[in-house]
Enzyme design. Structure first.
Site, PDB file in Angstrom:
ATOM      1  N   TYR A 172      59.204  35.228  -7.502  1.00 22.84           N
ATOM      2  CA  TYR A 172      58.146  36.181  -7.179  1.00 22.84           C
ATOM      3  C   TYR A 172      56.814  35.552  -7.553  1.00 22.84           C
ATOM      4  O   TYR A 172      56.607  35.127  -8.685  1.00 22.84           O
ATOM      5  CB  TYR A 172      58.341  37.483  -7.960  1.00 22.84           C
ATOM      6  N   HIS A 201      42.110  37.075 -17.750  1.00 19.38           N
ATOM      7  CA  HIS A 201      43.259  37.507 -16.957  1.00 19.38           C
ATOM      8  C   HIS A 201      43.216  39.009 -16.692  1.00 19.38           C
ATOM      9  O   HIS A 201      43.313  39.462 -15.560  1.00 19.38           O
ATOM     10  CB  HIS A 201      44.567  37.155 -17.665  1.00 19.38           C
ATOM     11  N   ASN A 222      53.140  42.720 -11.538  1.00 20.33           N
ATOM     12  CA  ASN A 222      52.514  43.878 -12.171  1.00 20.33           C
ATOM     13  C   ASN A 222      53.572  44.783 -12.817  1.00 20.33           C
ATOM     14  O   ASN A 222      54.752  44.438 -12.909  1.00 20.33           O
ATOM     15  CB  ASN A 222      51.652  44.645 -11.169  1.00 20.33           C
ATOM     16  N   GLU A 252      95.479  41.013 -34.422  1.00 21.04           N
ATOM     17  CA  GLU A 252      94.671  41.932 -33.614  1.00 21.04           C
ATOM     18  C   GLU A 252      95.522  42.931 -32.846  1.00 21.04           C
ATOM     19  O   GLU A 252      94.992  43.769 -32.109  1.00 21.04           O
ATOM     20  CB  GLU A 252      93.799  41.127 -32.645  1.00 21.04           C
ATOM     21  N   ASP A 262      48.385  25.324 -18.157  1.00 22.57           N
ATOM     22  CA  ASP A 262      48.560  26.283 -17.060  1.00 22.57           C
ATOM     23  C   ASP A 262      48.759  25.589 -15.722  1.00 22.57           C
ATOM     24  O   ASP A 262      49.467  26.098 -14.855  1.00 22.57           O
ATOM     25  CB  ASP A 262      47.331  27.199 -16.960  1.00 22.57           C
ATOM     26  N   HIS A 303      50.538  31.354 -26.003  1.00 23.48           N
ATOM     27  CA  HIS A 303      49.859  30.056 -26.065  1.00 23.48           C
ATOM     28  C   HIS A 303      49.289  29.876 -27.470  1.00 23.48           C
ATOM     29  O   HIS A 303      48.601  30.765 -27.975  1.00 23.48           O
ATOM     30  CB  HIS A 303      48.697  29.981 -25.062  1.00 23.48           C
TER      31      HIS A 303
END
Length: 437
Positions: free
Chosen positions: A137, A269, A221, A422, A368, A335
């Protein structure tokens, strides 16, 4: 113009309270968004192409007769590469080459199959195989991100992924040539002009036109983040990205304007991005504050930067660089810049960060775009347990076990004892049947 950024000191009695308030950010998506996304996902799962087309027309204003008409051909991608400037093409190709080289080394270090035989001839190992098909995306709308194309597609290609499907929103049909050129350079197989929760749903469930993928990577978003969270389990995802972050550890030796601009680089940003300076030199902090106030009016995105710095930013005076490193580990930033004369002195003290930038000349922006390591990084403190996107995200691992007859005599006894403990008799007897009587 003065920026009212928060200024703290670790010597203050109420520092911990103020620090916790600074760190607070809820990753929870608005309830109304969650409900809307759930409705879109269900609709796409049930109606496929028809639902995808309807939401794309509604949200992006794209009038198309079919989802197939929203696919961009390889010829179109190549045409986009030819349409950009010589300088843009050179920058994209240089960045892609550096990203490819870094991830090739990553593949060689951790992405290979291996096996060994123990003393009784039993073979044990790990088989590493690439994913068959992934979806990436790429955000669109307010801005275009060709660098994000490279950071997802190149490591997927290096890992050996069979097919890469890219989705990118193009509101009102506006296509960004650099994004499409980056897709061609990175070797993306198919590109659809789709975005939002409907794009995530199409990739996760598949439609008559958009093939279902095994994993979805890339930021978006709140609707995209919510959709990725909801389809996890049906497909893999890389991470749920929060607002961008930068933390600068400074000893006062870097020009103050450089550090101020580095803080701006994340603040621009969006309003929820976080920029923090940790420094033991109070006079230097004042210099950085003066640089912020002087430089901000020259920034085209100054309103966003100011809102970010005033809402979530901070200049923190520490007792020492050692204390600054300890606080950095508490924050676990996306960062982390170590802006000092001797960054390698402090790097061993730093445990939690998405990417660590060593030295005054290593601006975060280089990471970046073109340094080589991936810029898709964990945020919101998740660096404590998460890693950057890498070749390993596009591979899976299978264990290899081949037990020899001799090995079965030893392992069978151990397995049977544990299985009986078990209460799983069939497990025990399956091991015991292979024992020599």
């Amino acid at each position: 113009m003065t920026v009212n950024i928060r200024q703290l000191t670790t010597a203050s009695a109420d520092f911990d309270t103020e620090f916790q308030r600074l760190q607070h950010w809820s990753a929870e998506t608005d309830h109304a968004i969650e409900e809307r996304v759930a409705s879109i996902l269900d609709d796409v799962r049930l109606r496929g192409d028809a639902a995808v087309l309807e939401y794309t027309q509604r949200f992006d204003g794209l009038a198309a007769e079919s989802v197939a008409a929203l696919e961009i051909s390889r010829i179109d991608l190549q045409d986009a590469l030819s349409a950009i400037t010589t300088q843009q093409r050179a920058a994209l190709e240089a960045a892609a080459e550096r990203v490819r080289d870094y991830h090739q080394r990553q593949l060689e270090a951790c992405g290979r199959s291996w096996s060994y035989r123990d003393h009784d001839g039993t073979l044990l190992g790990q088989k590493v195989t690439p994913l068959d098909r992934v979806g990436i995306y790429v955000p669109g709308g307010k801005a275009a991100y060709p660098s994000s194309v490279l950071m997802s597609a190149v490591p997927a290609k290096v890992a050996g992924v069979g097919e890469i499907i890219m989705v990118v929103p193009t509101p009102q049909g506006e296509r960004n040539a650099m994004v499409l050129a980056a897709a061609f350079i990175a070797g993306v197989d198919r590109v659809f002009t789709l975005g939002g929760a409907q794009a995530v749903a199409a990739l996760a469930y598949g439609t008559a036109t958009v093939p279902a993928v095994d994993k979805i990577t890339g930021p978006g978003n709140a609707y995209v983040a919510s959709a990725k969270r909801r389809v996890f389990g049906k497909v893999g995802i890389d991470m749920i990205a929060g607002p961008s972050e930068i933390l600068v550890l400074a000893d006062g030796s870097t020009p103050a304007d450089w550090v101020a601009m580095d803080l701006f680089s994340q603040a621009e940003h969006d309003e929820l991005a976080q920029s923090i300076l940790l420094c033991p030199d109070v006079a230097y902090i004042a210099q950085v504050k003066a640089s912020i106030d002087r430089l901000i009016d020259g920034m085209p995105r100054r309103d966003v930067i100011r809102a970010s710095l005033e809402g979530r930013g901070a200049l923190i005076h520490t007792r020492s660089m050692e204390e600054a490193c300890a606080i950095s580990n508490r924050i676990a930033p996306e960062h982390l810049e170590v802006s000092s004369k001797d960054p390698h002195r402090w790097e061993p003290l730093l445990k939690h960060a998405g990417a660590i930038f060593l030295g005054a000349f290593t601006s975060e922006s280089l990471g970046d775009y073109c340094a080589g390591p991936n810029h898709v990084l964990p945020t919101s403190g998740t660096c404590r347990f998460s890693s950057p996107l890498g070749v390993y995200d596009f591979q899976k691992r299978s264990s290899l076990i081949e037990v020899s007859e001799a090995g079965a005599q030893k392992l069978g006894v151990i397995a049977a004892e544990l299985a009986y403990g078990e209460g799983l008799q069939a497990h025990a007897q399956a091991a015991e049947m292979r024992l020599k009587r």
